[in-house]
Design a protein around this motif. Structure first.
Motif, mmCIF file in Angstrom:
data_model
loop_
_atom_site.group_PDB
_atom_site.id
_atom_site.type_symbol
_atom_site.label_atom_id
_atom_site.label_comp_id
_atom_site.label_asym_id
_atom_site.label_seq_id
_atom_site.Cartn_x
_atom_site.Cartn_y
_atom_site.Cartn_z
ATOM 1 N N LEU A 1 0.823 -1.212 0.000
ATOM 2 C CA LEU A 1 0.000 0.000 0.000
ATOM 3 C C LEU A 1 0.858 1.264 0.000
ATOM 4 O O LEU A 1 0.560 2.231 -0.718
ATOM 5 C CB LEU A 1 -0.935 -0.007 1.211
ATOM 6 N N GLU A 2 1.918 1.256 0.772
ATOM 7 C CA GLU A 2 2.757 2.451 0.854
ATOM 8 C C GLU A 2 3.556 2.667 -0.426
ATOM 9 O O GLU A 2 3.834 3.811 -0.800
ATOM 10 C CB GLU A 2 3.675 2.362 2.073
ATOM 11 N N TYR A 3 3.909 1.586 -1.110
ATOM 12 C CA TYR A 3 4.620 1.738 -2.380
ATOM 13 C C TYR A 3 3.712 2.404 -3.411
ATOM 14 O O TYR A 3 4.135 3.321 -4.133
ATOM 15 C CB TYR A 3 5.100 0.382 -2.898
ATOM 16 N N LEU A 4 2.467 1.960 -3.485
ATOM 17 C CA LEU A 4 1.530 2.568 -4.430
ATOM 18 C C LEU A 4 1.301 4.034 -4.088
ATOM 19 O O LEU A 4 1.257 4.892 -4.979
ATOM 20 C CB LEU A 4 0.189 1.822 -4.414
ATOM 21 N N PHE A 5 1.181 4.316 -2.801
ATOM 22 C CA PHE A 5 0.933 5.698 -2.385
ATOM 23 C C PHE A 5 2.117 6.602 -2.722
ATOM 24 O O PHE A 5 1.932 7.756 -3.123
ATOM 25 C CB PHE A 5 0.654 5.756 -0.878
ATOM 26 N N GLY A 6 3.316 6.077 -2.592
ATOM 27 C CA GLY A 6 4.513 6.892 -2.767
ATOM 28 C C GLY A 6 4.991 7.018 -4.196
ATOM 29 O O GLY A 6 5.990 7.708 -4.457
ATOM 30 N N ASN A 7 4.317 6.368 -5.134
ATOM 31 C CA ASN A 7 4.738 6.417 -6.531
ATOM 32 C C ASN A 7 3.611 6.942 -7.416
ATOM 33 O O ASN A 7 2.503 7.203 -6.952
ATOM 34 C CB ASN A 7 5.186 5.025 -6.987
#
Length: 363
Positions: A93-99
């Motif tokens: 989830l955090e990877y999607l949010f940060g990219n």
């Protein structure tokens, strides 16, 4: 603060997978062919411009090398609140949010979708009801949905006996009579302070016409014949975008029967790919699988139970729900049209409750 807008004209690239794709939803003598608490969810990842590289995400997940196709079960297992215990889910989830990635979905409550035509059929036969606002119609639909959940066995019996949604003209009055009998005892309860009584009066008007137009001349017992319209919807709404679906032979064959024309030009903006060779499709599977579990959690728990659950969540569970909400908000702010739900007020307000609980935590 800018108000989010719906952008249907932009050029985006959508990737899709689905969960709870039950092909057909129909009523049997004592039950449905599928869980009535499920939501069909079609959605996944979407981006604008250059395709982001998500291989680093899959490397970070540190999954077994012999996994040919990554699915939600490989990073989080169990029901929704169990999935929230996963550290790998938070990485995702955090990877999607940060990219430069967003999510999109169309979520359909299959029970709600199957019964609201009762209300619409009654309204079109009532001059008084036709003068009311659509928001009030939705209020009536919400009440009949809540009633159906409370009296699901009686509703199943009613639907099966009258071959719903193919009520015969000779049976319209009897169908209305038995439907009113089911909800009669709830009319004066706090749970249904006004809506059921209004619906009863509207249904009585229908008896003059002996017609329920949206639940007649259909196929016996087939509540949802297929979900093709939900695949078609983004194709024609986002006509300047590319739509990439997981290989689904039945859906591919259905869509091939349609020719979408815009300004005398045929729109050919979608394709089907093998998910095993496409990480964006696999990431879409993870996301829609999680959303399907969230919908089932909401549909099967009261507001009080949800509040109690959240009060007992671990830090990891709270971090995951916050990351999911952040990702949804990021996508909503990018384009309101990325998010689409057909559901009752009853269930939608539970999602609002989850937001309120988390917002209070940061107040």
């Amino acid at each position: 603060m800018l108000v989010p807008k719906a952008d249907f004209d932009g050029s985006f690239t959508f990737y899709y997978d689905e969960t709870n794709n039950l092909r057909k939803f129909y009523v049997r003598e004592i039950d449905f062919n599928y869980s009535f608490t499920a939501n069909f969810v079609l959605g996944g990842l979407v981006y604008e411009g250059t395709q982001p590289d998500i291989k680093p995400l899959f490397d970070k997940l540190n999954l077994q090398k012999n996994i040919k196709e990554v699915k939600l079960k490989h990073i989080a297992r169990g029901e929704f609140i169990d999935c929230l215990k996963s550290g790998k889910l938070n990485l995702f989830l955090e990877y999607l949010f940060g990219n430069n990635l967003y999510i999109h979905y169309s979520s359909l409550n299959i029970l709600y979708w199957s019964i609201v035509d009762i209300v619409d059929s009654a309204i079109v036969n009532s001059e008084v009801a036709m003068q009311l606002k659509p928001s009030f119609w939705n209020y009536l639909k919400n009440d009949i949905y809540k009633l159906a959940k409370l009296e699901i066995e009686s509703v199943i019996e009613l639907f099966y006996n009258f071959e719903y949604p193919n009520i015969k003209k000779k049976s319209v009055l009897k169908f209305i009579e038995e439907l009113i009998w089911i909800f009669d005892k709830y009319i004066e309860t706090e749970e249904f302070p006004f809506g059921l009584e209004c619906l009863r009066q509207i249904l009585k008007e229908v008896t003059k016409h002996e017609s329920l137009p949206f639940i007649m001349d259909e196929e016996d017992h087939i509540l949802i014949n297929n979900f093709s319209q939900f695949y078609l919807r983004p194709i024609y709404l986002f006509k300047n975008s590319s739509h990439i679906f997981d290989n689904e032979v039945e859906i591919s064959e259905i869509l091939s029967d349609y020719k979408i024309i815009d300004d005398d030009k045929e729109i050919k903006n979608y394709s089907f790919v093998d998910s095993q060779s496409n990480l964006l499709i696999q990431a879409s599977d993870i996301f829609v699988g999680l959303m399907g579990k969230l919908a089932n959690y909401i549909n099967t728990n009261s507001r009080e139970k949800i509040a109690n659950d959240f009060a007992s969540f671990s830090d990891k569970q709270l971090k995951n729900i916050d990351s999911l909400l952040d990702l949804i908000d990021k996508s909503h702010n990018k384009n309101v049209a990325f998010l689409h739900s057909i559901d009752s007020y009853e269930e939608l307000t539970k999602m609002n409750l989850i937001r309120e609980i988390r917002n209070r935590n940061y107040a």
